[in-house]
Scaffold this active site. Structure first.
Site, short mmCIF file in Angstrom:
data_model
loop_
_atom_site.label_atom_id
_atom_site.label_comp_id
_atom_site.label_asym_id
_atom_site.label_seq_id
_atom_site.Cartn_x
_atom_site.Cartn_y
_atom_site.Cartn_z
CG ASP A 171 0.84 6.65 -6.38
OD1 ASP A 171 0.66 6.61 -5.15
OD2 ASP A 171 0.03 6.18 -7.20
CG ASP A 214 -1.85 1.51 -3.97
OD1 ASP A 214 -1.81 0.27 -3.95
OD2 ASP A 214 -1.69 2.22 -2.96
#
Length: 230
Positions: A17, A19
């Site tokens: 991922d 963020d």
């Protein structure tokens, strides 16, 4: 904080991922969302934010507008916040251990990809000052990718990343900071390592295969991956 469960694997590919996991962008989202909320006498605090982490932009906008009762449409919200995010995202800094782990895996020819709920536009904004190490990723799948029909917690983003890496989902491990992301990884049939925000209730990550305080704690060799040189 390291909650170690029985190691599995060996894994053949790693999906990250972005963020709050690779780049520290969550504070930027909080600042901008709270600025918009305050225009209407509302506050975007942790009670609301903790349920918004990991959502795609449309889902995020709909949730925030509903939770804070903002007098605007999701489209208006997204339009208002775009220039504010564009200004701030290039200043996002790497999360602890992120760049070192990415470089290490790339140096050992482990297939790596980014699987993010961000749009391609925001991906470029966030990584504009980090291109050297983001270019090490073999693939990047964003929420607006042609093969993605639903954002996390749907598995689309991670399944598309696995296809592009040419690796079976069961041989992939995903690093995530959000419960939605962990759900997406597990639904995709992948291993999931959670690196939660320190404010998040740990019980929301009970479905993860491993919970860490930071990427520096990941036991590479336990998962069949080459360890750092001592």
């Amino acid at each position: 904080m390291s909650e170690v469960q029985k190691p599995k694997g060996p894994v053949k590919a790693v999906i990250f991922d972005m963020d709050g996991l690779l780049l520290d962008t969550e504070g930027i989202y909080t600042e901008v969302t709270d600025t918009i909320a305050k225009r209407y006498g509302k506050t975007f605090d942790w009670a609301v934010k903790q349920h918004s982490i990991g959502r795609g932009s449309q889902d995020f906008a709909e949730y925030v507008i509903s939770a804070l009762e903002l007098p605007m449409s999701p489209e208006e919200f997204l339009t208002v916040r775009q220039p504010m995010l564009d200004e701030r995202f290039p200043h996002a800094v790497p999360m602890r251990g992120a760049e070192a782990l990415v470089r290490h895996l790339a140096e050992h020819n482990i297939p790596i990809a980014v699987g993010t709920s961000s749009s391609l536009h925001y991906f470029h904004a966030k990584t504009s000052n980090h291109r050297a190490w983001f270019e090490l990723f073999k693939d990047v799948v964003t929420a607006d990718h042609a093969e993605v029909t639903a954002a996390k917690p749907a598995p689309d983003i991670f399944l598309a990343a696995a296809r592009h890496l040419g690796v079976d989902p069961k041989d992939c491990i995903v690093f995530e900071d959000s419960p939605f992301g962990v759900t997406a990884a597990k639904t995709a049939g992948m291993y999931a390592v959670a690196v939660p925000d320190s404010h998040m209730p740990i019980e929301q990550y009970a479905h993860a295969d491993l919970i860490l305080g930071s990427l520096t704690e990941f036991p590479l060799e336990d998962w069949g991956l080459p360890g750092f040189s001592r």
